[in-house]
Design a protein around this motif. Structure first.
Motif, PDB file in Angstrom:
ATOM      1  N   SER A 166     -31.802 -20.534 -37.531  1.00 52.00           N
ATOM      2  CA  SER A 166     -32.512 -21.469 -38.402  1.00 52.00           C
ATOM      3  C   SER A 166     -32.421 -22.880 -37.835  1.00 52.00           C
ATOM      4  O   SER A 166     -31.405 -23.256 -37.244  1.00 52.00           O
ATOM      5  CB  SER A 166     -31.916 -21.435 -39.804  1.00 52.00           C
ATOM      6  N   SER A 209     -35.428 -26.633 -43.049  1.00 56.28           N
ATOM      7  CA  SER A 209     -35.666 -25.308 -42.491  1.00 56.28           C
ATOM      8  C   SER A 209     -37.080 -24.824 -42.789  1.00 56.28           C
ATOM      9  O   SER A 209     -37.806 -24.376 -41.889  1.00 56.28           O
ATOM     10  CB  SER A 209     -34.648 -24.316 -43.064  1.00 56.28           C
ATOM     11  N   HIS A 241     -31.598 -20.100 -44.494  1.00 56.65           N
ATOM     12  CA  HIS A 241     -30.253 -20.406 -44.007  1.00 56.65           C
ATOM     13  C   HIS A 241     -29.303 -19.370 -44.572  1.00 56.65           C
ATOM     14  O   HIS A 241     -29.679 -18.536 -45.400  1.00 56.65           O
ATOM     15  CB  HIS A 241     -29.817 -21.816 -44.431  1.00 56.65           C
TER      16      HIS A 241
END
Length: 361
Positions: A72, A80, A253
């Motif tokens: 990520s 992200s 994430h």
């Protein structure tokens, strides 16, 4: 404070391409970007997780290209997702606490809309992704934020009514993000935001038993979201939409459980926060492949455009397509992935390579 080595320049992913891709589908494929918030890769049994079974995601993996080393661009949601939707580094789009990326950015949804796609987003509960908080909604025909159970049914109704033109759907599930709601035998109940804040900062250390209960509470959430995804994918199969759809499964994430002395996410650049699941089910293809090469979720924008046969200029983004992974022969140039823009504490950046991770703080 510098961890390992100071990085003075950052690199973009490089992927070699040996021949043209397979012929595109006769009609533009529907595109599903299925994002599960806060999902570390090793929580899933298809990624080698031993603590629980995730049969529905295992089934999707059995029909997809699975990437074991997907990184990520940030340890929390906003930067992200901005990178996934723009193909830009967090250091370029700068979507952090201001919750926005530049309005003239040619995002995934804007590009698909210009090419005849209906564009929809259905976001479960994540407050950072509310339309009134930032501008993630730019380029979407409909952008709705809500919670379960009505949210899940609304997504099915949306797909049922979206048969007149190809559609792009970003479906973002909040679980297994805190608070952990799912019931489990050894559930840990947090004492509110103050306790979480103290844990994040290294205070109020938990006993080994408490840490175990917290991890089990998280894994119960993962099992719950696996069941929900199974119901959703079964609907797509029964509606005869699944086979010809491009399905991207990914997380924004991961989550830390004291591997480096702390808990939750947004604060470090270690693997428990950056190594996320990534599966790509191609339209009309059910052949599974597992790839060990390092890739970034920032690569998804050009990848989706390639599969949909939409032209773009590679210089418009800081990532290249994953298309070579399903070409024959597969010719891949090793790449490096830049991550940054943490939510908490001082700024940190990380450069992940095939052998090392460099972190600057």
């Amino acid at each position: 404070m510098v961890y390992l080595v100071l990085v003075t320049a950052w690199c973009y992913p490089l992927i070699g391409c040996s021949q043209p891709p397979p012929l595109p589908p006769s009609t533009p494929p529907n595109v599903l970007l299925l994002v599960v918030d806060t999902l570390r890769a090793d929580a899933l049994s298809c990624y080698g997780g031993k603590e629980i079974q995730t049969p529905n995601l295992d089934r999707l993996a059995s029909e997809s290209h699975l990437f074991n080393n997907a990184i990520s661009p940030s340890p929390w949601t906003v930067p992200s997702m901005a990178s996934i939707l723009t193909g830009l580094s967090p250091l370029t789009h700068n979507a952090k606490m201001k919750m926005t990326y530049p309005e003239d950015t040619q995002s995934l949804q804007v590009r698909l809309k210009k090419n005849g796609y209906a564009t929809h987003a259905r976001i479960q509960e994540n407050g950072f992704l509310k339309a009134e908080v930032g501008n993630f909604d730019i380029g979407f025909d409909t952008y709705k934020w809500g919670d379960e159970p009505s949210h899940h049914q609304q997504v099915i109704e949306l797909i049922r009514n979206s048969q007149t033109e190809p559609f792009f759907l970003w479906y973002h599930l909040m679980n297994p993000h805190l608070p952990y709601h799912a019931e489990c035998e050894e559930k840990y109940v947090f004492g509110g935001d103050n306790e979480l804040s103290n844990i994040r900062r290294g205070y109020g250390a938990k006993t080994a038993q408490q840490r175990t209960h917290i991890k089990k509470s998280y894994l119960a959430e993962v099992q719950d979201v696996d069941k929900r995804i199974g119901i959703f994918l079964d609907y797509l199969r029964q509606a005869d939409l699944y086979d010809d759809m491009l399905i991207i499964f990914v997380s924004d994430h991961g989550e830390e459980f004291w591997e480096h002395g702390s808990f939750e996410h947004g604060h470090t650049m270690y693997e428990e926060l950056l190594n996320v699941p990534l599966m790509i089910k191609l339209p009309g293809h059910n052949t599974a492949r597992v790839h060990e090469e390092l890739v970034g979720t920032q690569n998804l924008l050009p990848t989706i455009l390639d599969v949909c046969s939409i032209e773009y200029q590679p210089t418009e983004m800081q990532a290249t397509s994953l298309r070579p992974f399903w070409e024959t022969p597969k010719v891949i140039t090793p790449q490096q992935v830049l991550s940054g823009s943490p939510l908490y504490f001082e700024d940190r950046e990380a450069l992940t390579t095939t052998k090392w991770k460099y972190i600057v703080s």
